[in-house]
Each structure stands twice: as structure tokens, then as C-alpha cells.
Write an enzyme that holds these catalytic residues in place. Structure first.
Site, mmCIF file in Angstrom:
data_model
loop_
_atom_site.group_PDB
_atom_site.id
_atom_site.type_symbol
_atom_site.label_atom_id
_atom_site.label_comp_id
_atom_site.label_asym_id
_atom_site.label_seq_id
_atom_site.Cartn_x
_atom_site.Cartn_y
_atom_site.Cartn_z
ATOM 1 N N GLY A 44 -42.023 44.105 50.884
ATOM 2 C CA GLY A 44 -40.809 44.632 51.503
ATOM 3 C C GLY A 44 -40.904 46.036 52.071
ATOM 4 O O GLY A 44 -40.202 46.384 53.001
ATOM 5 N N ASP A 102 -38.452 49.030 49.724
ATOM 6 C CA ASP A 102 -37.379 48.792 50.684
ATOM 7 C C ASP A 102 -36.008 49.022 50.065
ATOM 8 O O ASP A 102 -35.127 49.600 50.683
ATOM 9 C CB ASP A 102 -37.488 47.381 51.285
ATOM 10 N N ASP A 125 -32.453 47.359 43.656
ATOM 11 C CA ASP A 125 -31.342 46.472 43.342
ATOM 12 C C ASP A 125 -31.055 46.617 41.843
ATOM 13 O O ASP A 125 -30.388 47.570 41.440
ATOM 14 C CB ASP A 125 -31.755 45.056 43.779
ATOM 15 N N THR A 126 -31.590 45.739 40.999
ATOM 16 C CA THR A 126 -31.424 45.950 39.556
ATOM 17 C C THR A 126 -32.269 47.142 39.082
ATOM 18 O O THR A 126 -31.990 47.724 38.046
ATOM 19 C CB THR A 126 -31.864 44.710 38.748
ATOM 20 N N THR A 177 -37.999 46.260 39.307
ATOM 21 C CA THR A 177 -39.294 46.327 39.989
ATOM 22 C C THR A 177 -39.813 47.765 40.022
ATOM 23 O O THR A 177 -40.958 48.036 39.649
ATOM 24 C CB THR A 177 -39.165 45.786 41.430
ATOM 25 N N ARG A 221 -38.039 39.764 58.203
ATOM 26 C CA ARG A 221 -38.588 41.089 57.898
ATOM 27 C C ARG A 221 -38.777 41.936 59.156
ATOM 28 O O ARG A 221 -38.705 43.145 59.118
ATOM 29 C CB ARG A 221 -39.950 40.959 57.200
HETATM 30 P P1 IMP Z 1 -34.957 44.844 41.714
HETATM 31 O O1 IMP Z 1 -36.147 44.714 40.809
HETATM 32 O O2 IMP Z 1 -33.793 44.013 41.254
HETATM 33 O O3 IMP Z 1 -34.541 46.262 41.986
HETATM 34 O O4 IMP Z 1 -35.348 44.136 43.049
HETATM 35 C C1 IMP Z 1 -35.924 44.768 44.080
HETATM 36 C C2 IMP Z 1 -36.469 43.735 45.029
HETATM 37 O O5 IMP Z 1 -35.536 42.656 45.250
HETATM 38 C C3 IMP Z 1 -36.648 44.393 46.357
HETATM 39 O O6 IMP Z 1 -37.941 44.922 46.482
HETATM 40 C C4 IMP Z 1 -36.389 43.272 47.314
HETATM 41 O O7 IMP Z 1 -37.604 42.588 47.560
HETATM 42 C C5 IMP Z 1 -35.447 42.333 46.610
HETATM 43 N N1 IMP Z 1 -34.060 42.513 47.083
HETATM 44 C C6 IMP Z 1 -33.026 43.054 46.425
HETATM 45 N N2 IMP Z 1 -31.894 43.048 47.156
HETATM 46 C C7 IMP Z 1 -32.233 42.491 48.353
HETATM 47 C C8 IMP Z 1 -31.488 42.207 49.556
HETATM 48 O O8 IMP Z 1 -30.282 42.485 49.717
HETATM 49 N N3 IMP Z 1 -32.197 41.628 50.564
HETATM 50 C C9 IMP Z 1 -33.523 41.323 50.463
HETATM 51 N N4 IMP Z 1 -34.241 41.564 49.356
HETATM 52 C C10 IMP Z 1 -33.607 42.144 48.293
HETATM 53 MG MG MG Z 2 -39.540 43.709 47.339
#
Ligand code: IMP
Ligand code: MG
Length: 175
Positions: free
Chosen positions: A41, A100, A103-104, A107, A165
Site C-alpha cells: 500500500g 498508506d 486503521d486499527t 500493522t 491502487r
Molecule cells: P491496520 O493494521 O488495521 O492499521 O491496517 C492497515 C492496513 O489495512 C493498511 O495498510 C491497508 O492496507 C488496509 N486498510 C485499512 N483501511 C483501508 C481502506 O480504507 N482502504 C484500503 N485499505 C485499507
Molecule cells: Mg497495507
């Protein structure tokens, strides 16, 4: 292609990335920095950011990590799989960790832990987008482009099933 609705234009993205690069270069320019991007991403943001960083006088080494996070429908803590760790030696270095979107936060949190395990002296977090209302892990970006509501976005590196993308702007998908 599904119909989409523009959320952040190319022009807004370009000026924000320049602004971020200027702030990062003045905030961390003096330290020996390694820029680590999370694949896949971060690629579009990272390729713009590294050129604007260069413009503002910062020319870091570049490396990538691949971390897969599996999310189930209940959004409970998913498995994190380390597909590829960093290859550059980060011991004693400041790492600018780039993705990119946060979110939570799981990652980024896992990536940061891996970098500290490899001996990084400090890890600075930079995400193009931030969805603070979705946070589960204890992580806050040091630098981010835009904070957005809890909505699913694509473009500028962000995908839906590995599509979209390459859209040069950020959009929401219409049902
Ligand atoms: P996290 O571990 O929940 O913070 O997830 C992060 C990953 O989820 C990012 O690197 C994205 O690949 C994916 N992600 C989270 N939200 C979105 C979104 O709205 N669109 C596309 N990918 C997302
Ligand atoms: Mg990602």
C-alpha cells in the site's frame, strides 16, 4: 470498475506530500534515517514522499517490509504474518516507517516492534491517511497527511481486492 466518489484530489495530495516532506526534513534531517515502507500500500505515497524529501534536503536509504494482517468480520485481533523483514541494518538508526493508512494500527504496531527488535534507536511513524476512530493498537502517527472518518477508501496506493491502487486521487467506492 465500480463507481467511485472523489474524496481527496491530486492537487491536494501533492501539496500535502510536499508539506509533510518539508516538516519531516526539518524535524529529522540531522539524524541518519532509513525510510522503511510497508508493501504494497505505501508504494505510491512513498515514491512521491522520497522525491519531495530529496527536494527538502533529505536523502535516506530505502527498504521495505511485508506484513500481512488478516482481518475477520468481527474485527477481532487478526493474525499478523511477517512475510519479509527489513534487510538494511537498522541498528542504532532512526527509522521513518511509512504506510498508506493507519486503521486499527496493528500493522504499524507490529512493524515498529520488529524494527526495535532489530536494534533501531528510534522509529518515527508516517502515514498518508489516519482513521483514528478505528484504533485498536496503541499507536499514533508522528506525521500524517489527512485524518478521515471510518470509511473505506481506495486510490493512491490503497486497494480493494488489489485494484484501484493506481488511481491518482483518494476515492470512496459506491455500493
Ligand atoms: P491496520 O493494521 O488495521 O492499521 O491496517 C492497515 C492496513 O489495512 C493498511 O495498510 C491497508 O492496507 C488496509 N486498510 C485499512 N483501511 C483501508 C481502506 O480504507 N482502504 C484500503 N485499505 C485499507
Ligand atoms: Mg497495507
Amino acid at each position: 470498475m465500480r463507481a467511485y466518489k472523489l474524496l481527496i484530489s491530486e492537487e491536494k495530495i501533492a501539496s500535502k506530500v510536499d508539506d509533510l516532506a518539508r516538516r519531516i526534513a526539518s524535524g529529522m534531517g540531522g539524524s541518519t534515517t532509513i525510510l522503511v515502507g510497508l508493501l504494497t500500500g505505501s508504494v505510491v505515497f512513498l515514491s512521491d514522499l522520497m522525491r519531495r524529501l530529496n527536494h527538502h534536503g533529505m536523502s535516506p536509504q530505502i527498504d521495505f517490509m511485508i506484513i500481512s494482517s488478516y482481518k475477520d468480520s468481527t474485527d477481532s485481533p487478526g493474525e499478523i504474518e511477517i512475510v519479509q523483514n527489513v534487510r538494511i541494518d537498522v541498528k542504532g538508526k532512526t527509522v521513518l516507517l511509512v504506510d498508506d493508512i493507519i486503521d486499527t494500527g496493528r500493522t504499524m504496531s507490529a512493524a515498529r516492534r520488529l524494527l526495535y527488535e532489530k536494534g533501531a534507536s528510534s522509529v518515527v511513524i508516517c502515514a498518508f491517511l489516519d482513521k483514528p476512530s478505528r484504533r485498536k493498537a496503541d499507536i499514533k502517527p508522528d506525521y500524517y497527511g489527512f485524518a478521515i472518518d471510518d470509511q473505506f477508501v481506495v486510490g493512491y496506493g490503497l486497494d480493494a481486492d488489489n485494484r484501484y491502487r493506481g488511481l491518482p486521487f483518494i476515492a470512496t467506492l459506491e455500493e
